[in-house]
Design a protein around this motif. Structure first.
Motif, PDB file in Angstrom:
ATOM      1  N   PHE A 167       0.834  -1.202   0.000  1.00 30.25           N
ATOM      2  CA  PHE A 167       0.000   0.000   0.000  1.00 30.25           C
ATOM      3  C   PHE A 167       0.869   1.253   0.000  1.00 30.25           C
ATOM      4  O   PHE A 167       0.634   2.192  -0.777  1.00 30.25           O
ATOM      5  N   MET A 168       1.887   1.282   0.844  1.00 27.76           N
ATOM      6  CA  MET A 168       2.775   2.436   0.934  1.00 27.76           C
ATOM      7  C   MET A 168       3.502   2.677  -0.388  1.00 27.76           C
ATOM      8  O   MET A 168       3.646   3.822  -0.832  1.00 27.76           O
ATOM      9  N   SER A 169       3.951   1.614  -1.033  1.00 30.85           N
ATOM     10  CA  SER A 169       4.644   1.737  -2.310  1.00 30.85           C
ATOM     11  C   SER A 169       3.740   2.359  -3.368  1.00 30.85           C
ATOM     12  O   SER A 169       4.181   3.196  -4.170  1.00 30.85           O
ATOM     13  N   THR A 170       2.475   1.970  -3.369  1.00 30.22           N
ATOM     14  CA  THR A 170       1.523   2.531  -4.324  1.00 30.22           C
ATOM     15  C   THR A 170       1.315   4.017  -4.074  1.00 30.22           C
ATOM     16  O   THR A 170       1.261   4.820  -5.011  1.00 30.22           O
ATOM     17  N   LEU A 171       1.218   4.409  -2.825  1.00 32.40           N
ATOM     18  CA  LEU A 171       1.026   5.822  -2.491  1.00 32.40           C
ATOM     19  C   LEU A 171       2.207   6.669  -2.952  1.00 32.40           C
ATOM     20  O   LEU A 171       2.029   7.737  -3.549  1.00 32.40           O
ATOM     21  N   THR A 172       3.425   6.215  -2.670  1.00 28.78           N
ATOM     22  CA  THR A 172       4.602   7.025  -2.977  1.00 28.78           C
ATOM     23  C   THR A 172       4.976   6.991  -4.456  1.00 28.78           C
ATOM     24  O   THR A 172       5.519   7.968  -4.980  1.00 28.78           O
ATOM     25  N   ASN A 173       4.684   5.891  -5.144  1.00 23.88           N
ATOM     26  CA  ASN A 173       5.038   5.784  -6.565  1.00 23.88           C
ATOM     27  C   ASN A 173       3.998   6.402  -7.481  1.00 23.88           C
ATOM     28  O   ASN A 173       4.346   7.034  -8.491  1.00 23.88           O
ATOM     29  N   ASP A 174       2.721   6.222  -7.151  1.00 23.25           N
ATOM     30  CA  ASP A 174       1.646   6.609  -8.069  1.00 23.25           C
ATOM     31  C   ASP A 174       0.864   7.838  -7.636  1.00 23.25           C
ATOM     32  O   ASP A 174       0.136   8.421  -8.445  1.00 23.25           O
ATOM     33  N   TYR A 175       0.988   8.240  -6.388  1.00 28.59           N
ATOM     34  CA  TYR A 175       0.191   9.360  -5.881  1.00 28.59           C
ATOM     35  C   TYR A 175       1.092  10.374  -5.177  1.00 28.59           C
ATOM     36  O   TYR A 175       2.278  10.120  -4.945  1.00 28.59           O
ATOM     37  N   MET A 176       0.528  11.513  -4.821  1.00 29.27           N
ATOM     38  CA  MET A 176       1.312  12.649  -4.343  1.00 29.27           C
ATOM     39  C   MET A 176       1.685  12.539  -2.862  1.00 29.27           C
ATOM     40  O   MET A 176       1.476  13.462  -2.072  1.00 29.27           O
ATOM     41  N   THR A 193     -15.723  14.711  14.798  1.00 33.77           N
ATOM     42  CA  THR A 193     -14.304  15.012  14.578  1.00 33.77           C
ATOM     43  C   THR A 193     -14.095  16.227  13.682  1.00 33.77           C
ATOM     44  O   THR A 193     -12.945  16.572  13.367  1.00 33.77           O
ATOM     45  N   GLY A 194     -15.169  16.877  13.228  1.00 38.10           N
ATOM     46  CA  GLY A 194     -15.039  18.058  12.383  1.00 38.10           C
ATOM     47  C   GLY A 194     -15.311  17.831  10.918  1.00 38.10           C
ATOM     48  O   GLY A 194     -15.008  18.690  10.085  1.00 38.10           O
ATOM     49  N   ASP A 195     -15.903  16.685  10.583  1.00 33.69           N
ATOM     50  CA  ASP A 195     -16.234  16.424   9.185  1.00 33.69           C
ATOM     51  C   ASP A 195     -17.345  17.378   8.729  1.00 33.69           C
ATOM     52  O   ASP A 195     -18.345  17.549   9.420  1.00 33.69           O
ATOM     53  N   GLU A 196     -17.151  17.996   7.546  1.00 28.06           N
ATOM     54  CA  GLU A 196     -18.152  18.915   7.002  1.00 28.06           C
ATOM     55  C   GLU A 196     -18.679  18.459   5.648  1.00 28.06           C
ATOM     56  O   GLU A 196     -19.230  19.256   4.894  1.00 28.06           O
ATOM     57  N   GLY A 197     -18.487  17.175   5.339  1.00 29.19           N
ATOM     58  CA  GLY A 197     -19.033  16.650   4.094  1.00 29.19           C
ATOM     59  C   GLY A 197     -18.084  16.654   2.922  1.00 29.19           C
ATOM     60  O   GLY A 197     -18.479  16.361   1.796  1.00 29.19           O
ATOM     61  N   GLY A 198     -16.814  17.002   3.152  1.00 28.26           N
ATOM     62  CA  GLY A 198     -15.843  17.013   2.070  1.00 28.26           C
ATOM     63  C   GLY A 198     -15.322  15.620   1.762  1.00 28.26           C
ATOM     64  O   GLY A 198     -15.866  14.617   2.223  1.00 28.26           O
ATOM     65  N   ALA A 199     -14.246  15.556   0.970  1.00 31.71           N
ATOM     66  CA  ALA A 199     -13.713  14.257   0.552  1.00 31.71           C
ATOM     67  C   ALA A 199     -12.201  14.295   0.466  1.00 31.71           C
ATOM     68  O   ALA A 199     -11.609  15.287   0.015  1.00 31.71           O
ATOM     69  N   PHE A 200     -11.574  13.221   0.903  1.00 31.86           N
ATOM     70  CA  PHE A 200     -10.136  13.027   0.734  1.00 31.86           C
ATOM     71  C   PHE A 200      -9.882  12.685  -0.726  1.00 31.86           C
ATOM     72  O   PHE A 200     -10.546  11.814  -1.297  1.00 31.86           O
ATOM     73  N   LEU A 201      -8.910  13.372  -1.347  1.00 32.72           N
ATOM     74  CA  LEU A 201      -8.595  13.121  -2.759  1.00 32.72           C
ATOM     75  C   LEU A 201      -7.241  12.434  -2.898  1.00 32.72           C
ATOM     76  O   LEU A 201      -6.253  12.870  -2.306  1.00 32.72           O
ATOM     77  N   PHE A 202      -7.209  11.377  -3.680  1.00 33.12           N
ATOM     78  CA  PHE A 202      -5.954  10.764  -4.099  1.00 33.12           C
ATOM     79  C   PHE A 202      -5.556  11.444  -5.413  1.00 33.12           C
ATOM     80  O   PHE A 202      -6.304  11.390  -6.396  1.00 33.12           O
ATOM     81  N   VAL A 203      -4.387  12.078  -5.426  1.00 38.01           N
ATOM     82  CA  VAL A 203      -3.926  12.830  -6.604  1.00 38.01           C
ATOM     83  C   VAL A 203      -2.817  12.041  -7.279  1.00 38.01           C
ATOM     84  O   VAL A 203      -1.760  11.808  -6.691  1.00 38.01           O
ATOM     85  N   ARG A 204      -3.051  11.633  -8.514  1.00 40.09           N
ATOM     86  CA  ARG A 204      -2.065  10.832  -9.242  1.00 40.09           C
ATOM     87  C   ARG A 204      -0.864  11.674  -9.643  1.00 40.09           C
ATOM     88  O   ARG A 204      -0.981  12.861  -9.986  1.00 40.09           O
ATOM     89  N   ARG A 205       0.300  11.053  -9.607  1.00 40.36           N
ATOM     90  CA  ARG A 205       1.496  11.711 -10.113  1.00 40.36           C
ATOM     91  C   ARG A 205       1.464  11.714 -11.635  1.00 40.36           C
ATOM     92  O   ARG A 205       0.987  10.750 -12.252  1.00 40.36           O
ATOM     93  N   GLU A 206       1.995  12.750 -12.237  1.00 36.31           N
ATOM     94  CA  GLU A 206       2.098  12.794 -13.686  1.00 36.31           C
ATOM     95  C   GLU A 206       3.259  11.918 -14.121  1.00 36.31           C
ATOM     96  O   GLU A 206       4.350  12.011 -13.576  1.00 36.31           O
ATOM     97  N   LYS A 207       2.995  11.060 -15.084  1.00 36.96           N
ATOM     98  CA  LYS A 207       4.045  10.148 -15.575  1.00 36.96           C
ATOM     99  C   LYS A 207       4.796  10.788 -16.723  1.00 36.96           C
ATOM    100  O   LYS A 207       4.253  11.515 -17.513  1.00 36.96           O
TER     101      LYS A 207
END
Length: 362
Positions: free
Chosen positions: A154-163, A348-362
């Protein structure tokens, strides 16, 4: 002996003929000549309120005037030609930029391009705390086989493919309770309100019916009938999620009884708000491998989580959309038909937003 390779010059935007030429060196660098009329497609996208337009005009008869968007700019005559620079303020949306050069014989040459100014949506950094516990100090607590490898995948995917930059990702392998708490404290000190935080846990979980409370079991945890002193309760996790001031926090828990972290909601909306609006609103969400039941050691949940992240081609992927893409696969392929959950972490302070996974540009 290999010949010395000459450095290739930067590609430049040029409009001209045999006697007159405008060479634009900043901010855009494109190949080929451009027509005098302003093109319709943006050559540059920025979130800044202004840009510097810089270039050189060459004319065999000499350059008398240079205009950027109708305003005369100062000319500096050098060996390269008539150099110029101008700061242009940008409105939101498309901005047409035109450079016009006038020779001493009043010949005109024009060069145009388009700058698209967009609102900077993601300003902060992406932090991740990856926790994997499979080897327990107390022999009475069952050793697991796969959490560490699952967490590494999981960590490898985050650091290689996402910001997620490696410097902002912390991996805790078989940590004790104090190590996890200390790292939570460290994050609370360095993370800002513009940053995003992902917390991932893989290991044993336990749900106490009498206390109506779920727990994580760190490496120094003892069995339930001995002591819960080294356990980490969902209440403690919830307090840290509420206390660490982020733009978005996403908790992913792959443990037995992990669904006890929140009151679940319906995760599938027919018409979700625009991605920009979802990011603008703060969020505190959790994604868990199951409800209040046991889940298998070999995680089908993490397998499909990583698989869908790798397969994704969208530049921006919400956590909810990600969850929807693999939820049914987990149900269909887990040995006990575990049902993953997704929802807000209450109070916990949630206001209806969303966590975004941002892909790295290849």
């Amino acid at each position: 002996k290999e010949p010395v390779k000459k450095e290739q010059p930067a590609v430049r935007l040029i409009a001209g003929n045999t006697t007159s030429e405008i060479e634009l060196t900043e901010p855009v660098r494109l190949t080929g000549e451009m027509a005098a009329t302003t093109p319709q497609k943006a050559q540059l996208t920025t979130g800044e309120p202004s840009i510097v337009v810089r270039g050189i005009v060459r004319d065999s008869s000499g350059v008398a005037f240079i205009y950027v968007n109708g305003e005369e700019v100062e000319i500096k005559t050098t060996k390269k030609g008539a150099e110029f620079a101008s700061t242009v303020l940008l409105a939101m949306g498309e901005n047409k930029i035109e450079i016009k050069a006038v020779s001493r014989f009043k010949h005109e040459k024009k060069l145009g391009f388009v700058v698209l100014r967009e609102e900077i949506m993601i300003k902060g950094k992406y932090f991740a705390l990856i926790i994997a516990v499979q080897d327990y100090i107390d022999p009475r607590v069952t050793t697991l086989q796969f959490p560490i490898q699952d967490a590494k995948n999981f960590m490898s995917t985050l650091t290689n493919d996402y910001m997620f930059d490696q410097m902002n990702v912390t991996f805790l392998k078989n940590p004790k309770r104090t190590e996890i708490i200390n790292e939570m404290d460290n994050l609370s000190k360095k993370i800002t309100k513009d940053d995003n935080l992902l917390i991932f846990y893989a290991g044993h979980g336990y749900y106490d019916e009498q206390m109506r409370q779920g727990f994580w079991l760190p490496a120094d945890a003892a069995p339930a009938h001995i002591s819960k002193a080294e356990w980490i309760s969902n209440g403690t996790i919830r307090d840290y999620v509420a206390g660490i001031q982020t733009k978005h926090t996403l908790l992913i828990s792959d443990a037995c009884f992990s669904g006890g972290i929140f009151k679940t909601r319906e995760a599938f909306s027919a018409a979700p708000p625009a991605t920009r609006e979802l990011y603008r609103l703060p969020s505190r969400k959790a994604m868990t491998s199951g409800t209040l039941k046991e889940v298998p050691d070999r995680s089908v949940f993490v397998e499909y989580l990583v698989k869908r992240l790798k397969e994704n081609t969208d530049p921006l992927l919400t956590a909810e959309t990600l969850f929807i893409t693999f939820r049914q696969a987990v149900i269909n392929n887990s040995p006990n038909r575990q049902v993953p959950q997704y929802g807000e972490i209450q109070q916990t302070g949630d206001e209806g937003g969303a966590f975004l996974f941002v892909r790295r540009e290849k």
